[in-house]
Design an enzyme around this catalytic site. Sequence first.
Site, short mmCIF file in Angstrom:
data_model
loop_
_atom_site.label_atom_id
_atom_site.label_comp_id
_atom_site.label_asym_id
_atom_site.label_seq_id
_atom_site.Cartn_x
_atom_site.Cartn_y
_atom_site.Cartn_z
N LYS A 1 0.85 -1.21 0.00
CA LYS A 1 0.00 0.00 0.00
C LYS A 1 0.88 1.25 0.00
CE LYS A 1 -3.86 -2.45 1.89
NZ LYS A 1 -4.40 -3.17 3.00
N GLN B 1 -5.28 -2.26 9.03
CA GLN B 1 -4.98 -3.54 8.38
C GLN B 1 -5.56 -4.70 9.19
OE1 GLN B 1 -3.34 -3.91 5.30
NE2 GLN B 1 -4.06 -6.00 5.56
N ASP C 1 -11.76 2.01 3.17
CA ASP C 1 -12.15 0.63 2.87
C ASP C 1 -13.64 0.51 2.56
OD1 ASP C 1 -10.07 -1.22 2.77
OD2 ASP C 1 -9.87 -1.30 4.95
#
Length: 283
Positions: free
Chosen positions: A53, A97, A120
């Site tokens: 990322k 995460q 997300d």
Amino acid sequence: MSKIISGVSLSQEIKSKMKEEVKQLVKIFNRPPHLAVICVGDNPASISYVKGKEKDCLEVGIKATTIHLDEKVSEKTLLDLIKSLNEDRTVDGILVQLPLPKTIDEQKVLDFIAPMKDVDGFHPNNVASLYLKRTSIQPCTPKGVIKLLKSENINLEGVNACVIGRSNIVGMPLAKMLLDENATVTICHSKTKNLEEITKCADLIISCVGKPKFIKASMVKDGCVVIDVGVNRLNGKLCGDVDFDEVSKKASYITKVPGGVGPMTRCCLLENTILTFKLNNKI
Ligand code: NAP
């Protein structure tokens, strides 16, 4: 033989456009979009995802800050950190995460992220907005799948689409997005009876199961479009859910693992970070 839809080339194309857009945003706002990534513990897979990322952000000019926390961190410390990031006007997107250590309530943590910074798209407000067809931050994997299909001008209107898997992060939002494209959607899961009968009638199969070689050629009709979301390991090698060698002989379009949905998920995270930057700056 089927045509392979490449997530690698499509994501590269989208990323070069994003790079230009970020340059323009920097000119106007004197800073790039900023993604904060929280990584708890030292799970090698999580660390590798986080590094990926950071690399992706760097590629398009997005600022990424990773905050590593000890495996034993308390839920309260994690929530306090999220609170400070929620309030930090120089942070546009926040990503935690997953998975988190078992001592921490994952849902509580995800729900604590400010909806406007939820890159997300997992926050209940964003989930509700998706289902109510309002402007929302959409989850990255389903968003990436729709982009893959659209990149090949695959008609979705009226097609029989079969989504196998009903998780909140992939199967369910994907089914809703396909419905919004006017597909006729069947959602299958582990309790589905006669799965093969359903898949054989499908014009589009999207497998989000997580089992290697789960989709066999016998389950697919000639000319079907097959999208493989699964990420598995078989004999140490990365593979999807679809028995690619066999199914590709029947499908009209197909994705590969690696190189299909995965790069699009990563690309959509960048897109969502730019989106949160715009939402938070009211543009
Ligand atoms: P998940 O939460 O474990 O969901 C798996 C789904 O598959 C469940 O709905 C389950 O049904 C269904 N299933 C299991 N066995 C089945 C069977 N025999 N027949 C029909 N359905 C069955 O997983 P997920 O998070 O959605 O992820 C799915 C896969 O996609 C995983 O391999 C994951 O690694 C991968 N993934 C890839 C990306 C990417 O960027 N490429 C992103 C996210 C996830 P029940 O609901 O009945 O249990």
